[in-house]
Write an enzyme that holds these catalytic residues in place. Structure first.
Site, PDB file in Angstrom:
ATOM      1  CE  LYS A  33     -34.428 -28.104 -21.700  1.00 45.04           C
ATOM      2  NZ  LYS A  33     -33.751 -28.175 -22.992  1.00 45.04           N
ATOM      3  CB  THR A  34     -39.038 -26.215 -21.092  1.00 41.57           C
ATOM      4  OG1 THR A  34     -38.205 -26.935 -21.988  1.00 41.57           O
ATOM      5  CG2 THR A  34     -39.443 -24.906 -21.737  1.00 41.57           C
ATOM      6  CG  ASP A 212     -32.927 -24.173 -23.319  1.00 39.81           C
ATOM      7  OD1 ASP A 212     -32.640 -25.046 -22.480  1.00 39.81           O
ATOM      8  OD2 ASP A 212     -33.893 -24.270 -24.099  1.00 39.81           O
ATOM      9  CD  GLU A 213     -31.614 -28.092 -25.825  1.00 42.69           C
ATOM     10  OE1 GLU A 213     -30.744 -28.875 -25.390  1.00 42.69           O
ATOM     11  OE2 GLU A 213     -32.763 -28.445 -26.120  1.00 42.69           O
ATOM     12  CD  GLN A 243     -31.394 -34.662 -24.190  1.00 43.98           C
ATOM     13  OE1 GLN A 243     -32.149 -34.389 -25.115  1.00 43.98           O
ATOM     14  NE2 GLN A 243     -31.714 -34.436 -22.930  1.00 43.98           N
ATOM     15  NE  ARG A 597     -35.888 -36.782 -27.576  1.00 37.92           N
ATOM     16  CZ  ARG A 597     -35.672 -35.952 -26.570  1.00 37.92           C
ATOM     17  NH1 ARG A 597     -36.384 -34.865 -26.453  1.00 37.92           N
ATOM     18  NH2 ARG A 597     -34.755 -36.208 -25.655  1.00 37.92           N
TER      19      ARG A 597
END
Length: 660
Positions: A33-34, A212-213, A243, A597
């Site tokens: 994503k980043t 973002d997020e 998330q 993670r």
DNA sequence: GACTAACGTTTTTTT
DNA sequence: AACGTTAGTC
């Protein structure tokens, strides 16, 4: 071009190339994503979009820093500097510093953070007669924050005591020309909503907005974005509803689930190839999350096929759990030379770390702690910032009241109250009352009066230096000496290490000040950043080698080759309060975040007993464990494990004997 | 007003 | 077990 578009997969490429109009990028965990977002920004520059018109908003400082860094690798330093990459809160501060006078505050407003709030609230609890009711400031703050983020007027809080404290709190903040974190958002929105000229100004300035997020945004933040973005709605939001773990703080999953309702006809792009975790880890994650009802259907595919099966180990107690994790990490480090940084231990609550920390120390394993409570309140830093703020503008009540008697200089609580009362009576700042020599003389004893006058003179002296453009670091040095702050601080420390740490922190501030350019606006920026930045040790933490101990919440967005997910027990992982609040789904998402993670190796543990403030308590395994397919992991009991180890050692001993 | 001693309470997650 | 708060003393 600062990046290679051919290195991206088709979905990522689509995301990078969708620059105009509303775009929704549904990016599952570990799907790059980043990478997609930063490339997208770099691509914008290639399309001759001015860097000034690019705004990227994140949720945490950490995320903002990371994005700034990653974008910085792809574009020129000049372009990187021209863009605005920041958190929601600092964006609001920027808007407000320019135009807050239009909604009735002074531009020199201060930001009331955690300790400022709880200090004020505790006073109000006493004042409103709540001391007998054993109310904690944190409770009140939480109620206030909830109300604010849901746009419920504080006057409508049900509980009478809470209501009166909340209303008085807001009134007092207002009188002190101060905003808390929620106010930053509320007032920024109000400013944009009510003043079309301001709205036009920022719409004109920020032409391309990225968030973002996005699953963490609140209804309030959504409204803010709607004001900020106009036709043709160049807004790109990136997130993963699976998330979403900040519902308790007002995050609205609806923002992402029903994005179409806010911005019509968005391009929807799904990133579903997971590059982070092995297939077996991802299978477990998928099995967990599919138990949630309200979600955007998506299928994460593992790029890395196969992989070791995750382990689940039952432990007799939390002591053994910590011991086991520490020992295994140490062995792997020694046997395979796995660097410490590759390991992370994830837990639900901050209190769980204590045992783990002890075990790490015992085994001499270097570790770094993220998101621990003790970290948060760095009193010495906040005090120093307050001093600087007062020197800049002594009419700022919040910082003034913080340092007026810190270190103690004879202006105690009673005198302070008298000063504040008088200030409210006059509709002025506390500082102006302190300047009124007649009032001071008539109201206070000679001793207290002198203390006040000395403080006033001291402050005026430093203010004059600032006016004469004496560098901030020199003024800082002088105030340290004049106040005897360091000595006082050290006297209040219990341990030598604490003394060291705190003193060091004070001089770190001096270092950063000496790097600061001259001028009031630079100092203002510096102080704003400090107020909003609870992440504090930017370089410190990243560079420090060691095993990471981190809360599930703080772990979002991070990845580690070896992950230990500890304390998987009912009451902890679905946290016991989640049942009452009906937020089991969010707890499951938290579990999902934890699992995803892990890159190569995942080890989950739960305990049969746990020591809770001295007392031994029995625990049962998390309900989420029952949802996992049994073929998806390897279960071991701690006792078996120990027996195996013992066997191996016996065998080794036998071998040695035979050899000799 | 400041310091000390004893008491009682506590644990979700954070900008 | 550890922290913060409260009451009592100088």
């Amino acid at each position: 071009m600062g990046f290679n578009i051919n290195k991206l997969n088709p979905e990522q490429r689509a995301a990078v190339e969708a620059i105009h109009g509303p775009v929704l990028i549904l990016a599952g965990a570990g799907t790059g994503k980043t990478r997609a977002v930063t490339c997208r920004i770099a691509h914008m520059l290639d399309q001759d979009i001015r860097p000034e018109s690019i705004l990227a908003v994140t949720f945490t400082n950490k995320a903002a820093n990371e994005m700034r860094e990653r974008v910085g690798e792809m574009v020129t330093a000049k372009a990187a500097r021209a863009m605005t990459i920041c958190t929601f809160h600092s964006l609001c501060v920027r808007l407000l510093r320019q135009d807050i006078d239009k909604v009735g505050y002074k531009k020199s407003f201060s930001i009331a953070t955690g300790s400022d709030q709880s200090g004020l609230i505790s006073q109000l609890i006493v004042k409103k007669g709540g001391s007998k009711e054993k109310i904690k400031p944190a409770q009140v703050i939480s109620v206030i924050s909830q109300a604010k983020s849901k746009s419920i007027p504080l006057e409508e809080i049900e509980d009478e005591l809470f209501r009166s404290i909340a209303v008085a709190y807001q009134k007092e903040l207002r009188a002190r020309n101060a905003l808390d974190f929620d106010d930053l958002l509320i007032l920024a929105e109000k400013l944009l909503a009510e003043h079309s000229s301001v709205r036009a100004k920022f719409r004109e300035y920020f032409r391309y907005v990225t968030v973002d997020e996005f699953q963490d945004t609140s209804a309030q933040q959504m409204r803010l974005l709607q004001h900020l973005v106009s036709i043709p709605y160049n807004i790109c939001v990136v997130g993963d509803d699976d998330q979403s773990i900040y519902g308790w703080r007002g995050a609205e999953v609806t923002n992402i689930l029903q994005f179409e309702k806010f911005f019509e006809n968005p391009k929807v792009i799904r990133l579903e190839t997971n590059y982070r975790s092995s297939e077996s880890i991802l299978n477990l994650a998928n099995a967990t999350i599919k138990n949630n009802a309200d979600r955007r259907e998506k299928t994460l595919r593992a790029f890395k096929k196969g992989g070791e099966l995750p382990r689940l180990i039952s432990m007799p107690g939390d002591k053994e759990e910590a011991e086991f994790v520490a020992e295994e990490i140490k062995n792997r480090h020694l046997d395979y030379e796995t660097p410490w940084e590759r390991f992370a231990v994830l837990f639900r609550t901050n209190t769980q770390i204590r045992k783990m920390e002890e075990a790490m120390r015992e085994h001499e394993i270097p570790y770094r702690l993220i998101g621990a409570q003790s970290f948060y309140d760095r009193r010495e830093i906040k005090d120093m910032m307050a001093y600087l703020e007062v020197i800049m503008d002594a009419t700022a009540d919040v910082p003034l009241l913080r340092i007026m008697n810190t270190p103690p200089r004879g202006i105690g609580l009673n005198s302070t109250m008298l000063l504040i009362d008088q200030a409210r009576l006059r509709n002025s700042s506390t500082w102006e009352v302190m300047l009124d020599e007649v009032f001071v003389k008539e109201t206070f004893s000679k001793k207290v009066g002198n203390a006040i006058n000395d403080f006033v003179d001291f402050t005026l002296g430093l203010q004059e230096k600032l006016d004469q453009e004496v560098p901030a670091s020199d003024i800082y040095e002088e105030l340290l000496i004049a106040t005897g702050y360091v000595e006082w601080l050290k006297n209040n420390c219990k341990t030598e290490t604490e003394k060291h740490q705190r003193e060091e922190a004070i001089y770190e501030v001096k270092d950063s000040l000496s790097r600061l350019e001259l001028g009031l606006s630079k100092l203002r920026e510096y102080l704003d950043k400090a107020a909003l930045d609870s992440d504090k040790d930017d370089d410190d933490l990243d560079n420090k080698p060691g095993v990471t101990l981190i809360t599930l919440h703080a772990s979002k967005g991070l990845e580690y080759p070896n992950v230990y997910l500890v304390g998987l027990e009912n009451g902890f992982l679905p946290h016991k309060r989640s049942a009452e609040e009906g937020t089991t789904d969010e707890e499951r998402r938290l579990f999902y975040v934890g699992i995803t993670r892990a890159m190569d190796d995942l080890c989950m543990t739960y305990c049969a007993t746990r020591t809770k403030w001295g007392q031994l308590e029995s625990c049962e395994p998390s309900a989420f464990i029952a949802e996992l397919p049994e073929a998806g992991y390897i279960f071991t009991d701690h006792a078996e494990l120990m027996a195996e180890v013992a066997d191996e050692e016996d065998m080794a001993a036998l071998l040695r004997e035979m050899k000799s």
